[in-house]
Design an enzyme around this catalytic site. Structure first.
Site, PDB file in Angstrom:
ATOM      1  N   HIS A 114      -4.626  -3.444   6.392  1.00  0.00           N
ATOM      2  CA  HIS A 114      -4.424  -3.700   4.962  1.00  0.00           C
ATOM      3  C   HIS A 114      -5.780  -4.122   4.384  1.00  0.00           C
ATOM      4  O   HIS A 114      -6.034  -5.289   4.106  1.00  0.00           O
ATOM      5  CB  HIS A 114      -3.372  -4.791   4.746  1.00  0.00           C
ATOM      6  CG  HIS A 114      -3.245  -5.194   3.301  1.00  0.00           C
ATOM      7  ND1 HIS A 114      -2.770  -4.356   2.324  1.00  0.00           N
ATOM      8  CD2 HIS A 114      -3.570  -6.338   2.659  1.00  0.00           C
ATOM      9  CE1 HIS A 114      -2.793  -4.962   1.160  1.00  0.00           C
ATOM     10  NE2 HIS A 114      -3.291  -6.173   1.330  1.00  0.00           N
TER      11      HIS A 114
ATOM     12  N   ASP B 174       0.841  -1.200   0.000  1.00  0.00           N
ATOM     13  CA  ASP B 174       0.000   0.000   0.000  1.00  0.00           C
ATOM     14  C   ASP B 174       0.882   1.258   0.000  1.00  0.00           C
ATOM     15  O   ASP B 174       0.592   2.240  -0.684  1.00  0.00           O
ATOM     16  CB  ASP B 174      -0.910  -0.004   1.240  1.00  0.00           C
ATOM     17  CG  ASP B 174      -1.567  -1.356   1.431  1.00  0.00           C
ATOM     18  OD1 ASP B 174      -2.434  -1.705   0.626  1.00  0.00           O
ATOM     19  OD2 ASP B 174      -1.180  -2.090   2.361  1.00  0.00           O
TER      20      ASP B 174
HETATM   21  C1  LMR Z   1      -3.487  -6.651  -2.525  1.00  0.00           C
HETATM   22  O1  LMR Z   1      -3.502  -5.650  -1.800  1.00  0.00           O
HETATM   23  O2  LMR Z   1      -3.121  -6.627  -3.706  1.00  0.00           O
HETATM   24  C2  LMR Z   1      -4.004  -7.951  -1.978  1.00  0.00           C
HETATM   25  O3  LMR Z   1      -3.846  -7.985  -0.587  1.00  0.00           O
HETATM   26  C3  LMR Z   1      -5.435  -8.127  -2.359  1.00  0.00           C
HETATM   27  C4  LMR Z   1      -5.988  -9.482  -1.980  1.00  0.00           C
HETATM   28  O4  LMR Z   1      -7.076  -9.520  -1.374  1.00  0.00           O
HETATM   29  O5  LMR Z   1      -5.358 -10.505  -2.299  1.00  0.00           O
END
Ligand code: LMR
Length: 307
Positions: free
Chosen positions: A160, A132
């Site tokens: 997250h 992120d």
């Molecule tokens: C991401 O942020 O790309 C992953 O965590 C998304 C996911 O749910 O696999």
């Protein structure tokens, strides 16, 4: 799972028995990378082999959310997985092991693993919000026509998940050889308080929608960035985002939540970046994501005591 010596890397990959042929593929790919420091790779379905004397554990595997699945069901399945991995770390890994949780819901899975490994310091556990963090850097860089490397000190607060708060109030960008604040450089407060935040919050879902698969390359890069900083520290004057255990004294976040904060790292030890001023806009968003984490924790702990 990695064991790190002064100049070499021993890595083991553990998975459930039905996945052993897939794991063989991972083993072949790791060998084929001809990595200069890689000494050996062990593919195994035995915890006592995979977790033995680990220096670094990267917990990638979790139960993904399937269509129609309630968040509670997802948490229940993952509490079982991360309780067992935490217990295996407690039993077999070095007490100095650094544990990085990637599998979602990463923050709560990390908290579950930590609670299940009482002999390992809770500060040794972190979850990945670097993806992120990198997404936030890149969005700013793209908007300004610079590279991501020119942007520093963005912050991801909280979970997250789509409640995370990407905050650039303290971020700087290098423009024409000079460092300036991102708000000052962009002069577009409505984008920074609107689309920028939602783009970063929803980026994982957008990647899944486009690829029909979760992020892979960017997640791998973020894991490498995260571990590099744990092992070698953060550069002078720079901080990074990591999900770590809260102490109740930092930024008004309740005690004992696995929450993403800005940290600096030295000698393999992270510290909160202290004293950043928080405005009302940020406060509200930081509290919202803390609330989601508190709820996840409560649900996970119900399952943890009965699992
Ligand atoms: C991401 O942020 O790309 C992953 O965590 C998304 C996911 O749910 O696999």
């Amino acid at each position: 799972m990695v064991s790190v010596g002064p100049s070499l890397l021993l890595t083991s990959s553990v998975d459930i028995t039905p996945m052993m042929t897939v794991l063989d593929g991972v083993l072949m790919e790791l060998q084929d990378c001809a990595l200069p420091l890689l000494k050996d790779v062990i593919a195994t379905d035995k915890e006592e082999v995979a977790f033995k004397d680990l220096d670094v554990a990267v917990l990638v595997g979790s139960m993904p959310r399937r269509e129609g699945m309630e968040r509670k069901d997802l948490l229940k399945a993952n509490v079982k997985i991360f309780k067992s991995q935490g217990a295996a770390l407690d039993k077999y890994a070095k007490k100095s092991v650094k544990v990085i949780v990637v599998g979602n819901p990463a923050n709560t899975n990390c908290l579950t693993a930590s609670k299940s490994a009482p002999s390992i310091p809770k500060e040794n556990f972190s979850c990945l919000t670097r993806l992120d963090h990198n997404r936030a850097k890149s969005q700013i860089a793209l908007k300004l026509g610079v590279t991501a490397d020119d942007v520093k000190n963005v912050i991801i607060w909280g979970n997250h998940s789509s409640t995370q708060y990407p905050d650039v109030n303290h971020a700087k960008v290098k423009l024409h050889g000079k460092e300036v604040g991102v708000y000052e450089a962009l002069k577009d407060d409505s984008w920074l308080k609107g689309d920028f935040i939602t783009t970063v919050q929803q980026r994982g879902a957008a990647v899944i929608k486009a690829r029909k698969l979760s992020s892979a390359m960017s997640a791998a890069k973020a894991i490498a960035d995260h571990i590099r900083n744990i092992w070698f520290g953060t550069p002078e004057g720079e901080f990074v985002s990591m999900g770590v255990i809260s102490d109740g004294n930092s930024y008004g976040i309740p005690d004992d939540l696995l929450y993403s904060f800005p940290v600096v790292i030295k000698n393999k030890t992270w510290k909160f970046v202290e004293g950043l001023p928080i405005n009302d806009f940020s406060r509200e968003k930081m509290d919202l994501t803390a609330k989601e984490l508190a709820e996840e924790k409560e649900t996970a702990f119900e399952f943890l005591s009965s699992a």
